[in-house]
Design an enzyme around this catalytic site. Structure first.
Site, PDB file in Angstrom:
ATOM      1  N   LYS A  55      29.408 -11.700 -33.495  1.00 34.44           N
ATOM      2  CA  LYS A  55      31.151 -11.063 -32.924  1.00 34.44           C
ATOM      3  C   LYS A  55      31.307 -11.174 -31.685  1.00 34.44           C
ATOM      4  CE  LYS A  55      34.601 -11.902 -35.684  1.00 34.44           C
ATOM      5  NZ  LYS A  55      35.015 -13.265 -36.499  1.00 34.44           N
TER       6      LYS A  55
HETATM    7  N1  GLU Z   1      36.721 -16.343 -35.501  1.00 36.35           N
HETATM    8  C1  GLU Z   1      36.251 -16.978 -37.368  1.00 36.35           C
HETATM    9  C2  GLU Z   1      36.169 -16.780 -37.782  1.00 36.35           C
HETATM   10  O1  GLU Z   1      35.466 -15.812 -38.586  1.00 36.35           O
HETATM   11  C3  GLU Z   1      35.765 -18.656 -36.785  1.00 36.35           C
HETATM   12  C4  GLU Z   1      34.382 -18.272 -36.071  1.00 36.35           C
HETATM   13  C5  GLU Z   1      33.063 -19.077 -35.316  1.00 36.35           C
HETATM   14  O2  GLU Z   1      33.775 -20.889 -35.498  1.00 36.35           O
HETATM   15  O3  GLU Z   1      32.157 -19.544 -35.055  1.00 36.35           O
HETATM   16  O4  GLU Z   1      34.911 -17.503 -39.468  1.00 36.35           O
END
Ligand code: GLU
Length: 421
Positions: free
Chosen positions: A114
């Site tokens: 993240k």
């Molecule tokens: N931000 C989204 C999540 O928390 C998508 C992450 C992604 O597609 O890599 O799942």
């Protein structure tokens, strides 16, 4: 609960909640402390300083950006990039770990990561936002890669931000569309990626309602948060026959016992940037929204919105965690004791990262996927994960979250063992 205790509960919610939820699964699986340490710690944590001239070039402000790569036993690091003033390392660390469990649960070949920048994007001009994004990419470039770490949209980031990301990365690496997912369709983005998280939430809601014997047709649903996830979940659920009686965004909420016209609300929000001024229904606060009489509550905003002070008023029989970590562990305990079914984030909102996986495959193969295939295959992944979780929850007599963590943790540990980390 005093205001200070409540603040503590929410701010500690990220790291502590994660550890507490994970602990339950670790106990169930009978793992030792060394295995626990292996699962808890991040592979790599990076923070960067990004100086930027803001306010028409008058002031130089230094923003802090983060990328936490938690685990890559099952494949490259994968996870979103968020822009929010509350972004800090503990939060990003917990969210990175959550991505490891999410990708493992829905069985896609990724690990978890993240990123984020501590910034209020509404205070920046579009040019400032672009420069900030490009500088973030420049500084993070050494740890990114189509087979290393693939970011995606998250809170307050969108296909345009991903387009800048792709362009900046490609300046030094050749054209690599698979470096980031959630791009505009014109730049290799996937048809259906934008709606995927919300549609996935709606699909999981339909499975969970069936499980607790509440017909979807006419079910009363309240959704907190009307961004990309909340709005598409609302549109889809209404199309499937549910009645959306409450919606909200950061400025407050709307209630209409007869059901809100979600198409009109979505069009309004698209045009004006929010629900403020959309006068249909009764205006209420975000806290009052959580207490509305309904069958399903879908928190689709930020972490920790359902905590000890708001939990007691929740009347829903089913909660679908469309946001990441919207319920604190204390509230989670109390809600379950009251018989509320909670479908955890790593299952409920996994539609987005599943579609991201398809986008990455599409980019690597340079071959376009059709929208109908995207939807069908996303539902296949979600349905398999849902069945695995429900079956294990029954077999081991635990709640859905603990069962989901057990499935994920076992898969990650197995990959670690096989690779011999
Ligand atoms: N931000 C989204 C999540 O928390 C998508 C992450 C992604 O597609 O890599 O799942």
């Amino acid at each position: 609960m005093s205001k200070n205790n409540m603040k503590e509960e929410i701010s500690c919610c990220c790291h502590d909640n994660q550890t507490i939820f994970l602990d339950k699964a670790i106990k169930q699986l009978g793992l030792n402390t060394d295995q626990k340490q292996l699962l808890l710690h991040s592979f790599r944590e990076i923070s960067v300083q990004i100086p930027l001239k803001v306010g028409g070039g008058e002031i130089t402000h230094t923003f802090t950006g983060y990328r936490v790569q938690h685990n890559h036993a099952r494949g490259p690091f994968k996870g979103g990039l968020r822009y929010h003033p509350d972004v800090q390392i503990d939060e990003i660390r917990a969210l990175a770990q959550l991505m490891t469990w999410k990708t493992a649960l829905v069985d896609i070949p990724f690990g978890g990561a993240k990123g984020g920048i501590s910034v209020d994007p509404s205070l920046l001009s579009i040019e400032e936002l672009e420069t900030l994004t490009r500088r973030f990419v420049q500084k993070m470039e050494p740890v990114l890669g189509v087979n290393e770490d693939i970011p995606a949209p998250d809170v307050n980031t969108n296909p345009q931000v991903m387009a800048w990301f792709f362009d900046e990365y490609s300046k030094t690496n050749g054209s690599v569309p698979g470096i980031v997912t959630g791009k505009p369709i014109e730049l290799g983005g996937l048809k259906g990626r934008l709606e995927a998280t919300g549609y996935g939430v709606a699909y999981i809601t339909s499975l969970a309602l069936e499980q607790i014997n509440i017909p979807l047709k006419g079910a009363k649903v309240v959704i907190q948060g009307f961004g990309n996830v909340g709005s598409y979940a609302a549109l889809r659920l209404q199309a499937m026959g549910a009645s959306i009686v409450g919606i909200s965004d950061k400025d407050g909420g709307l209630f209409d016992a007869e059901g809100i016209d979600i198409k009109a609300a979505a069009q309004f929000a698209q045009k004006t940037g929010g629900l403020k001024g959309f006068f249909e229904g009764k205006l209420i606060s975000n806290v009052a929204l959580l207490a509305l009489p309904c069958d399903v509550l879908i928190p689709a905003a930020l972490e920790g919105t359902v905590h000890c002070d708001t939990e007691a008023d929740v009347k829903a029989k089913l909660i679908i965690e469309a946001a990441n970590m919207p319920i604190t562990h204390m509230a989670d305990d109390k809600l379950r004791k009251r018989g509320v079914t909670i479908v955890p984030d790593i299952l409920a909102n996994a539609g987005g990262v599943i579609a991201s996986y398809f986008e990455w495959v599409q980019n690597i193969q340079r071959f376009e996927w059709q929208r109908s295939v995207v939807q069908e295959r996303m539902e296949e992944h979600l349905s398999r994960a849902y069945k695995d979780v429900v079956a294990l929850a029954k077999e081991t007599d635990v709640d859905l979250r603990t069962a989901a963590y057990q499935v994920s943790v076992s898969r990650v540990l197995r990959a670690i063992e096989l690779r011999g980390f």
